[in-house]
Write an enzyme that holds these catalytic residues in place. Structure first.
Site, PDB file in Angstrom:
ATOM      1  N   LYS A 106     -21.892   4.240  52.758  1.00  0.00           N
ATOM      2  CA  LYS A 106     -22.116   3.791  51.380  1.00  0.00           C
ATOM      3  C   LYS A 106     -23.603   3.682  51.095  1.00  0.00           C
ATOM      4  O   LYS A 106     -24.369   3.169  51.909  1.00  0.00           O
ATOM      5  CB  LYS A 106     -21.431   2.437  51.182  1.00  0.00           C
ATOM      6  CG  LYS A 106     -21.517   1.867  49.775  1.00  0.00           C
ATOM      7  CD  LYS A 106     -20.747   0.546  49.707  1.00  0.00           C
ATOM      8  CE  LYS A 106     -20.749  -0.045  48.310  1.00  0.00           C
ATOM      9  NZ  LYS A 106     -19.964  -1.289  48.234  1.00  0.00           N
ATOM     10  N   SER A 180     -16.529  -1.563  44.845  1.00  0.00           N
ATOM     11  CA  SER A 180     -17.687  -0.717  44.621  1.00  0.00           C
ATOM     12  C   SER A 180     -17.864   0.377  45.667  1.00  0.00           C
ATOM     13  O   SER A 180     -18.704   1.252  45.523  1.00  0.00           O
ATOM     14  CB  SER A 180     -18.948  -1.578  44.599  1.00  0.00           C
ATOM     15  OG  SER A 180     -19.124  -2.224  45.855  1.00  0.00           O
ATOM     16  N   SER A 204     -14.393  -5.019  47.748  1.00  0.00           N
ATOM     17  CA  SER A 204     -14.976  -3.705  47.475  1.00  0.00           C
ATOM     18  C   SER A 204     -14.686  -2.639  48.516  1.00  0.00           C
ATOM     19  O   SER A 204     -14.969  -1.467  48.293  1.00  0.00           O
ATOM     20  CB  SER A 204     -16.499  -3.826  47.293  1.00  0.00           C
ATOM     21  OG  SER A 204     -16.798  -4.495  46.097  1.00  0.00           O
TER      22      SER A 204
END
Length: 478
Positions: A106, A180, A204
């Site tokens: 990420k 996210s 997330s």
């Protein structure tokens, strides 16, 4: 405002819940602060499934080919380091448990030599780019286990949202992947990589995993190091793993065992003798009927596998969303205060800027109250877990919505609409507030073929029991 759309978060039910926080009786307890974030329990590593060794040298090349073939539509990656990945693959010695396994990271997490953009213009452009010299601790541990870093996956700006634009859900590109860590989940779901790193502040890792049909693991606080990770809310943030299923669960378990030592307690085979708690009201409306029915089937399957399913009480569970959002707003505002003061406000996306404006208006006392309520919620969760081995519940009350359906900040759930914060945090934020290990795995698909998720939550340090439940459930084809 909602982090994805700018729609008000404090209107309606959430505003009422914020006011209700002040009616919860509290003992005179201090702030829990980071709530054991820096105190991982001592223990031994999980057993590492076999998987490394000869025959994996071509995994990275196949991953790069899949990314090139499909990411033009999925858009899960901000950067693919093809040359670097090939070079890494050639240097991994035999015998490493994750030898040659390609991994996405990420774009909130540092990888040495690659820019960490955080999904924001704040960290892109001349003079603003952030290029770390060292790997984040979680990345370094994966490399030592033999994994190969392929590149950086998308994130909602500073992890402050639930949609992760411009990434699309591989099961239906008109739908959001969740957030996210939407890029990591989409990359795994699209078959680009079998494993990816994400971060989880209020769900997330688990939200996009449920929406995209992957597994997500969030270990006990401190098990995966948080250094080198851009924060959203420092007292809630954790690093997690997203894996393909069913076979990828072995890679996830191996990664967890290698990079995040787990409890050394005995882990029973299957569900025989296990008590699984379902919090009272879990399947109350609003919930998609297919999600509720799938959860009921999952609980029945646990019984068929020898487990006992019982109802447990978390009396103030309704307060988790309001307390969690209050903490996130306050801590995110503090992290970005200098950027705002130095005139960089225009570089924030409109949704994040609106959230920071909302945080600016929130009284300091609300943060204190939310942290004290957090202490109550942790106590209630631990009390519930004292009588059972695990908690189980749906990961999301709905399937991934269409991007155009959430443009106003509302999510279709069970024939009505609820605020995105309520839909996304309803089942997820309690594990962050209470600092508990948790995970999600696929729970079949609804009538439209869209994935649903089943979530497990364990007591502090009981990561082994969590992984055992997930792998057992997956192995029986549930």
């Amino acid at each position: 405002m909602d982090a994805a759309t700018g729609a008000p978060l404090t209107g309606g039910p959430l505003r009422a819940d914020l006011e209700r926080l002040y009616r919860i009786p509290l003992e005179e307890a201090g702030l829990p602060g980071a709530l054991f974030q820096a105190d991982p329990p001592a223990g031994t590593a999980l057993p590492v499934p076999s998987g490394g060794g000869p025959g994996r040298d071509d995994l990275v090349e196949r991953a790069l080919e899949r990314i090139a073939a499909t990411d033009g539509e999925i858009r899960a990656w901000t950067l693919v380091d093809a040359d670097g990945a090939r070079a890494q693959a050639g240097r991994v010695p035999d015998g490493r448990p994750l030898r040659g396994v390609p991994v996405g990271v990420k774009d909130l997490i540092d990888v040495a030599g690659l820019p960490t953009g955080g999904g924001s213009r704040q960290l892109s452009g001349p003079g603003r780019e952030r290029v770390p010299a060292a790997d984040a601790g979680c990345v370094a541990r994966l490399r030592r286990a033999g994994a190969v870093i392929v590149g950086k996956t998308t994130t909602h700006e500073y992890a402050f949202g639930g949609t992760t634009p411009p990434t699309r859900n591989p099961h239906d590109t008109a739908r959001i992947p969740g957030g996210s860590s939407g890029g990591s989940a989409a990359a795994v779901a699209a078959g680009h990589v079998p494993l990816a790193l994400g971060s989880d502040t209020a769900g997330s890792v688990r939200i996009p995993s449920a929406y995209c049909g992957t597994a997500g693991l969030v270990p006990s606080p401190g098990r995966l190091p948080g250094d080198g990770v851009l924060p959203l809310a420092w007292s809630l943030d954790r690093v997690g793993l997203i894996a393909a299923t069913p076979g990828g669960l072995a890679d996830a378990a191996a990664a967890l065992g290698v990079v995040a030592p787990a409890d050394g307690g005995a882990r029973p085979a299957g569900f025989a003798g296990l008590r699984v708690g379902v919090p009272r009201g879990t399947l109350d409306e609003p919930i998609d009927p297919d999600v509720g029915a799938a959860a009921e089937r999952a609980f029945a399957a646990v019984r068929d596998l020898g487990g006992e399913v019982v109802e447990v009480e978390i009396p103030h569970g309704w307060a988790a969303v309001a307390a969690g959002m209050t903490i996130i707003l306050a801590e995110c505002l503090d992290y970005h205060r200098e950027r705002r003061a130095s005139g960089g406000d225009a570089l924030f996306g409109a949704d994040v800027r609106a959230m920071l404006d909302l945080a600016d208006e929130m009284p300091a006392g609300a943060y204190v109250r939310a942290q004290r309520v957090r202490h109550v919620l942790r106590g209630e969760a631990l009390a519930a877990l004292s009588g059972v081995d695990l908690l189980a519940m749906p990961t999301m009350p709905c399937v991934a919505p269409r991007a155009d359906a959430v443009a106003d900040g509302m999510v279709p759930v069970g024939g009505t609409e609820v605020a995105m914060a309520e839909a996304h945090l309803r089942y997820n934020v309690l594990a962050n507030l209470a600092a508990l290990p948790c995970g999600t795995q696929p729970l079949g698909v609804d009538g439209r073929g869209l994935p649903m998720g089943l979530q497990w939550v364990a007591a502090p340090g009981r990561d082994g029991a969590l992984v055992s439940a997930m792998t057992t459930f997956a192995a029986h084809g549930r």
